[in-house]
Write a protein that holds these residues in place. Structure first.
Motif, PDB file in Angstrom:
ATOM      1  N   ARG A 153      55.726  26.490  30.653  1.00 13.09           N
ATOM      2  CA  ARG A 153      56.127  25.119  30.979  1.00 13.09           C
ATOM      3  C   ARG A 153      56.010  24.789  32.460  1.00 13.09           C
ATOM      4  NH1 ARG A 153      61.826  23.469  28.974  1.00 13.09           N
ATOM      5  NH2 ARG A 153      60.984  21.433  29.628  1.00 13.09           N
ATOM      6  N   PHE A 154      56.367  25.746  33.318  1.00 18.68           N
ATOM      7  CA  PHE A 154      56.573  25.400  34.724  1.00 18.68           C
ATOM      8  C   PHE A 154      55.654  26.118  35.709  1.00 18.68           C
ATOM      9  CE2 PHE A 154      60.948  25.245  32.741  1.00 18.68           C
ATOM     10  CZ  PHE A 154      60.991  23.865  32.608  1.00 18.68           C
ATOM     11  N   PHE A 155      55.169  27.319  35.357  1.00 18.95           N
ATOM     12  CA  PHE A 155      54.436  28.119  36.332  1.00 18.95           C
ATOM     13  C   PHE A 155      52.975  27.676  36.408  1.00 18.95           C
ATOM     14  CE2 PHE A 155      58.189  30.432  36.324  1.00 18.95           C
ATOM     15  CZ  PHE A 155      58.146  31.506  37.197  1.00 18.95           C
ATOM     16  N   ASP A 156      52.451  27.666  37.625  1.00 17.32           N
ATOM     17  CA  ASP A 156      51.045  27.317  37.856  1.00 17.32           C
ATOM     18  C   ASP A 156      50.226  28.608  37.851  1.00 17.32           C
ATOM     19  OD1 ASP A 156      48.730  25.964  38.438  1.00 17.32           O
ATOM     20  OD2 ASP A 156      49.131  25.841  40.596  1.00 17.32           O
ATOM     21  N   LEU A 157      49.988  29.145  36.649  1.00 12.60           N
ATOM     22  CA  LEU A 157      49.256  30.395  36.511  1.00 12.60           C
ATOM     23  C   LEU A 157      47.762  30.124  36.455  1.00 12.60           C
ATOM     24  CD1 LEU A 157      51.536  32.136  33.859  1.00 12.60           C
ATOM     25  CD2 LEU A 157      51.552  32.437  36.341  1.00 12.60           C
TER      26      LEU A 157
END
Length: 272
Positions: free
Chosen positions: A142-146
């Motif tokens: 949902r949140f991490f810019d992987l």
């Protein structure tokens, strides 16, 4: 096995006496990682003494521990990572972990635990371990810019490793108990705890994982630390599984060895 503290001595009165009673009757620290050994047990001791003076039962402390732990897990999965979110997650998990130590210590202070209490404690621990890494997977999605979806395999793999390690340790303990009950061969006297070993196995320490969430607001740094902890746990599990299998194989041969020894010794009834 639960050790009773006040079975033969006076019942502790007040926080200070309860704390002293717990301090003098701790279970072995052999194999315990550094945070769990030097920090969490001491925090748990304080909470256990406080719970004792408040009249709480071990199961009530277990329930409070679960509330803190799952509050931290929910915060991880539902709230966008930030410095404050990381502090909230870490503090909730640390308090939950300390209270998880407190319930067993409170049981010993009250004169011994129960099978239902031990069952409840293990069930909540199992749910907590799996849920934490599942929440991490949700947070990453949902949140991490992987850079690549393959990074999602890290929390998935960590979940499997943590579950297998927890189940393996519980199963080892139960099989040793069964072996002792059926053969009369008890466990060896625990060796003196090694501080060096406690430091070496720190990557496997649940407390260290709890502290790592303090970095949650710095996504890249946190994910690197989380990945390194996963790698350390994976390597430890591979080595531990080999040792555990050998330990269980040794239990298989122990009853045969004892039976053969008895057959070589003439019975005193045969000479009468």
């Amino acid at each position: 096995m639960t050790t009773k503290i006040n079975e033969a001595g006076p019942v502790p009165r007040g926080f200070g006496q309860a704390l002293r009673s717990l301090s003098s009757a701790q279970k072995t620290a052999k194999g315990a990682p550094a945070y769990s050994r030097f920090v969490n047990r001491k925090l748990g001791r304080v909470f256990a003494a406080l719970a004792y003076t408040m009249g709480l039962t071990p199961n009530q402390v277990t329930a409070i521990s679960a509330l803190f732990s799952f509050a931290g897990i929910a915060l991880l999965a539902l709230v966008s990572p930030s410095v404050m979110t990381g502090v909230g997650v870490s503090v909730a998990l640390i308090l939950g972990y300390a209270l998880d130590s407190a319930d067993g210590q409170l049981a010993r202070l009250r004169g011994g635990g129960s099978k239902s209490g031990e069952w409840l404690d293990h069930i909540i621990d199992c749910a907590k371990i799996s849920s934490l890494h599942s929440a991490m997977l949700i947070a990453c999605y949902r949140f991490f810019d992987l850079e690549h979806p393959a990074y999602l395999l890290v929390p998935m793999g960590f979940c499997v490793v943590a579950a297998v390690m927890f189940f393996g340790m519980i199963l080892n303990d139960q099989l040793r108990r069964v072996h002792q009950a059926t053969t009369g061969v008890g466990p060896q006297e625990p060796a003196k705890p090694s501080t060096i070993r406690s430091l070496l196995v720190m990557p496997t320490d649940y407390g260290v994982l709890c502290l790592a969430f303090l970095l949650l607001g710095f996504q890249n740094l946190f994910f690197v630390v989380y990945t390194l902890l996963f790698a350390g746990n994976l390597l430890f599990l591979i080595a531990a599984l080999v040792k555990w299998f050998r330990d269980m194989s040794a239990l298989d041969t122990a009853p045969t060895a004892r039976r053969e020894e008895r057959e070589l010794v003439p019975s005193t009834a045969e000479g009468r």
